[in-house]
Motif scaffolding. Sequence first.
Motif, PDB file in Angstrom:
ATOM      1  N   UNK A 165       1.538  -0.148  -3.915  1.00 22.84           N
ATOM      2  CA  UNK A 165       1.390   0.501  -2.959  1.00 22.84           C
ATOM      3  C   UNK A 165       2.019  -0.069  -1.393  1.00 22.84           C
ATOM      4  N   UNK A 166       1.879   0.750  -0.532  1.00 30.21           N
ATOM      5  CA  UNK A 166       2.766   0.389   0.629  1.00 30.21           C
ATOM      6  C   UNK A 166       1.891  -0.501   1.467  1.00 30.21           C
ATOM      7  N   UNK A 167       2.497  -1.578   2.368  1.00 24.33           N
ATOM      8  CA  UNK A 167       1.946  -2.622   2.732  1.00 24.33           C
ATOM      9  C   UNK A 167       2.215  -2.371   4.490  1.00 24.33           C
ATOM     10  N   UNK A 168       3.846  -2.410   4.665  1.00 21.20           N
ATOM     11  CA  UNK A 168       4.098  -2.340   5.943  1.00 21.20           C
ATOM     12  C   UNK A 168       5.524  -1.654   6.107  1.00 21.20           C
ATOM     13  N   UNK A 169       5.761  -1.013   7.181  1.00 22.36           N
ATOM     14  CA  UNK A 169       7.108  -0.500   7.380  1.00 22.36           C
ATOM     15  C   UNK A 169       7.483  -0.595   8.795  1.00 22.36           C
ATOM     16  N   UNK A 170       8.867  -0.812   8.976  1.00 25.83           N
ATOM     17  CA  UNK A 170       9.460  -0.805  10.454  1.00 25.83           C
ATOM     18  C   UNK A 170      10.429   0.031  10.477  1.00 25.83           C
ATOM     19  N   UNK A 171      10.283   0.510  11.676  1.00 25.01           N
ATOM     20  CA  UNK A 171      10.928   1.958  11.898  1.00 25.01           C
ATOM     21  C   UNK A 171      12.382   1.528  12.377  1.00 25.01           C
ATOM     22  N   UNK A 172      13.460   2.361  12.345  1.00 24.74           N
ATOM     23  CA  UNK A 172      14.855   2.162  12.669  1.00 24.74           C
ATOM     24  C   UNK A 172      14.947   1.943  14.205  1.00 24.74           C
ATOM     25  N   UNK A 225       7.084   5.861   5.719  1.00 21.67           N
ATOM     26  CA  UNK A 225       6.127   6.433   5.078  1.00 21.67           C
ATOM     27  C   UNK A 225       5.330   5.650   4.079  1.00 21.67           C
ATOM     28  N   UNK A 226       4.308   6.159   3.788  1.00 20.22           N
ATOM     29  CA  UNK A 226       3.538   5.146   2.683  1.00 20.22           C
ATOM     30  C   UNK A 226       3.634   5.770   1.319  1.00 20.22           C
ATOM     31  N   UNK A 227       4.458   6.863   1.189  1.00 23.56           N
ATOM     32  CA  UNK A 227       4.509   7.378  -0.340  1.00 23.56           C
ATOM     33  C   UNK A 227       6.042   6.717  -0.998  1.00 23.56           C
ATOM     34  N   UNK A 228       5.654   6.053  -2.274  1.00 27.71           N
ATOM     35  CA  UNK A 228       6.660   5.496  -2.993  1.00 27.71           C
ATOM     36  C   UNK A 228       7.845   6.324  -2.988  1.00 27.71           C
ATOM     37  N   UNK A 229       7.693   7.696  -3.293  1.00 24.03           N
ATOM     38  CA  UNK A 229       8.805   8.503  -3.801  1.00 24.03           C
ATOM     39  C   UNK A 229       9.851   8.650  -2.586  1.00 24.03           C
ATOM     40  N   UNK A 230       9.240   8.364  -1.322  1.00 29.04           N
ATOM     41  CA  UNK A 230      10.230   8.747  -0.403  1.00 29.04           C
ATOM     42  C   UNK A 230      11.229   7.368  -0.317  1.00 29.04           C
TER      43      UNK A 230
END
Length: 122
Positions: free
Chosen positions: A46-53, A103-108
Amino acid sequence: QLQFVESGGALVQPGGSLRLSCVASGFTIPHYAIGWFRQAPGQEREGVSCIEPRDGISNYRDPVKGRFTISRDNAKNTVYLQMDSLTPEDTGTYFCAVTLPCSWREIDYDYWGRGTQVTVAS
């Protein structure tokens, strides 16, 4: 060759803190969104966190909002995940990977690292 190496996982008591590191090689992180995922035993990743470029806007899933902080050091080509107020529910293997945009989708995501183990227990 593009790859990530995660580190910083450990056994920690509930309420404790850890800082995970994700070192990228083969590309420069400011050009991509970098995400942290986790996988508990017997559960899906599962997604936890993401930082944009570029602008570095941070995104968090609800279970970790207010407790986790994602950041990056462009000079070190490294993304960090500061985890505070840890609970047993945070236990799992933590991975980083690249995407664009967040994204929160693993496939991405691509170029997954091997992960680092976080265990929260008394």
